[in-house]
Design an enzyme around this catalytic site. Structure first.
Site, PDB file in Angstrom:
ATOM      1  N   ARG A   1      12.992   7.633  60.128  1.00 35.96           N
ATOM      2  CA  ARG A   1      13.203   7.040  61.456  1.00 35.96           C
ATOM      3  C   ARG A   1      12.116   7.429  62.453  1.00 35.96           C
ATOM      4  NH1 ARG A   1      18.332   4.875  61.980  1.00 35.96           N
ATOM      5  NH2 ARG A   1      17.909   4.449  64.149  1.00 35.96           N
TER       6      ARG A   1
ATOM      7  N   ASP B   1      19.579  -2.469  66.569  1.00 34.00           N
ATOM      8  CA  ASP B   1      20.613  -3.490  66.378  1.00 34.00           C
ATOM      9  C   ASP B   1      21.986  -2.890  66.063  1.00 34.00           C
ATOM     10  OD1 ASP B   1      18.931  -5.901  66.669  1.00 34.00           O
ATOM     11  OD2 ASP B   1      17.905  -5.085  64.925  1.00 34.00           O
TER      12      ASP B   1
ATOM     13  N   GLY C   1      22.084  -4.453  59.663  1.00 32.35           N
ATOM     14  CA  GLY C   1      21.354  -3.211  59.414  1.00 32.35           C
ATOM     15  C   GLY C   1      22.229  -2.006  59.118  1.00 32.35           C
TER      16      GLY C   1
ATOM     17  N   THR D   1      25.493   7.405  74.498  1.00 35.42           N
ATOM     18  CA  THR D   1      26.418   7.643  73.379  1.00 35.42           C
ATOM     19  C   THR D   1      26.137   9.006  72.756  1.00 35.42           C
ATOM     20  OG1 THR D   1      24.964   6.571  71.761  1.00 35.42           O
ATOM     21  CG2 THR D   1      26.584   5.179  72.876  1.00 35.42           C
TER      22      THR D   1
ATOM     23  N   ARG E   1      27.935   9.963  69.714  1.00 32.72           N
ATOM     24  CA  ARG E   1      28.339   9.975  68.303  1.00 32.72           C
ATOM     25  C   ARG E   1      28.467   8.521  67.836  1.00 32.72           C
ATOM     26  NH1 ARG E   1      32.848  10.579  71.464  1.00 32.72           N
ATOM     27  NH2 ARG E   1      34.496   9.073  71.014  1.00 32.72           N
TER      28      ARG E   1
ATOM     29  N   GLY F   1      15.290   0.876  69.249  1.00 30.12           N
ATOM     30  CA  GLY F   1      15.461   1.381  67.882  1.00 30.12           C
ATOM     31  C   GLY F   1      14.189   1.205  67.089  1.00 30.12           C
TER      32      GLY F   1
END
Length: 369
Positions: free
Chosen positions: A185, A81, A359, A54, A56, A111
């Site tokens: 993150r 998620d 989330g 992916t 975007r 993630g």
């Protein structure tokens, strides 16, 4: 170790998987981990992959909504998620959603949250693990090729949006931690620890009305085992044949429209000041947060937690530390309430605080599911 009433399908061999991968998720290692850990295992299990990276937000959503999916036997999401939330809602937007939703889905943790992956690892009876070990376990489950049903919850908002959610809906403390810690993150799952300490320092109270339909009012005191052959309509009562247009989404048969009062047999929570409200349908809220130890993939149940205002910071921290082992309810904290429900409604008094679904952040407004 499957509970009674679970029926399993088996992926074909050889099998062709579409892997939807977000290279930015978590600490940004998803593509490297896929090539190093996942691909060799899948090759050995005779699972061929087409990798879609992916570029975007909503890219995966559009891909599964518009694409002919018949060439793949399973859709694999390698991310957090949030990407699976995109995929589920993209599938539900298809005119042939009923067929599309029969396509087996697989989650591989890539993630920082990885709540569904941790839940599936727990349901499979594996030891609690994280990071590469969790990825290896989830890949092994994919290699075995067994799949079963999973509940979805239909969420509707006052502004007319409708989402299909597989993990949970939250408002207050937990949602604040989730969204406030986005800027960390790169720390991986440690971002949630740091976020928790920061949100504890500025503990907020949220005002609103919470109502729910308890499971006990419908049948016995525990959910009856599902007939594996009964039609699964996202936790709704199936409508008589011929009452809905083909391709129309399942009706929210347990819910009154948001502008109207909840049905008389619902429970309205007397308190209206909360530290948090969280409706979860899987066991884990994160890799190290076992929030609903009783949850199963398709128990037809929303596990509703709410925390009343007045809890001290020390007690709240103790609860979160206990949640890593799933023992938070054993503390018998008078501020924390847990009730298994079929449906719920939350009406904030003012648009304050962040709401999250699986989330992902939502605008604060009345919502029901």
């Amino acid at each position: 170790c499957s509970p009674p009433g679970d029926s399993y399908g088996v992926l074909p061999q050889p099998c062709h998987a579409l892997v939807l991968l977000n290279p930015q998720s978590g600490s940004g290692r998803a593509l490297d981990d896929f090539q190093a850990v996942v691909q060799p295992m899948l090759a050995e299990a005779d699972i061929a992959t087409t990798v879609f990276v992916t570029e975007r937000p909503h890219h995966a959503h559009e891909k599964v909504r518009d694409e002919d999916l018949s060439q793949w036997d399973t859709l694999v999401v390698m991310s957090g998620d949030g990407l699976l939330f995109e995929v589920v809602n993209g599938l539900m937007e298809r005119p042939d959603w009923k067929e599309a939703m029969k396509k087996p889905l697989c989650i591989l943790p890539g993630g920082s949250g990885n709540a569904l992956a941790a839940s599936i690892n727990y349901y499979a009876g594996y030891d609690h693990v994280a990071k590469k070990k969790l990825l290896t376990n989830c890949t092994f489950i994919l290699c075995k090729g067994l799949y079963t049903q999973m509940d979805l919850v239909s969420l509707s908002t006052a502004s007319g949006k409708r989402f299909f959610s597989f993990l949970g809906f939250g408002w207050g403390f937990i949602s604040d931690v989730d969204i406030d810690s986005e800027k960390y993150r790169w720390l991986g799952s440690a971002r949630f620890t740091l976020g928790t300490l920061q949100c504890l320092a500025k503990l907020r109270v949220y005002q609103g009305r919470l109502s729910y339909l308890p499971i006990a009012t419908e049948q016995g005191s525990s959910p009856a085992p599902r007939d594996p052959h009964a039609p699964v309509t996202n936790g709704h009562v199936p409508q008589p044949a011929g009452t809905e247009a083909p391709g129309s989404l399942p009706p929210d048969s347990l819910l009154a429209p948001l502008g109207q009062p909840v049905p008389a047999h619902w429970t309205v929570v007397p308190e209206e000041e909360f530290v948090l409200v969280y409706a979860i349908y899987q066991s884990h809220l994160g890799t190290n947060l076992l929030m609903a130890p009783a949850a199963r993939l398709h128990d037809g149940c929303i596990h509703l937690f709410y925390m009343k205002a007045g809890i001290s910071r020390v007690s709240l921290l103790k609860l979160f530390l206990a949640m890593s082992r799933g023992t938070h309810l054993d503390l018998n904290c008078p501020h924390l309430c847990y009730v298994p429900v079929r449906a719920f409604r939350l009406e904030p008094r003012v648009a304050a605080g962040i709401m999250t679904v699986d989330g992902e952040a939502l605008a604060c407004e009345p919502v029901q599911g």
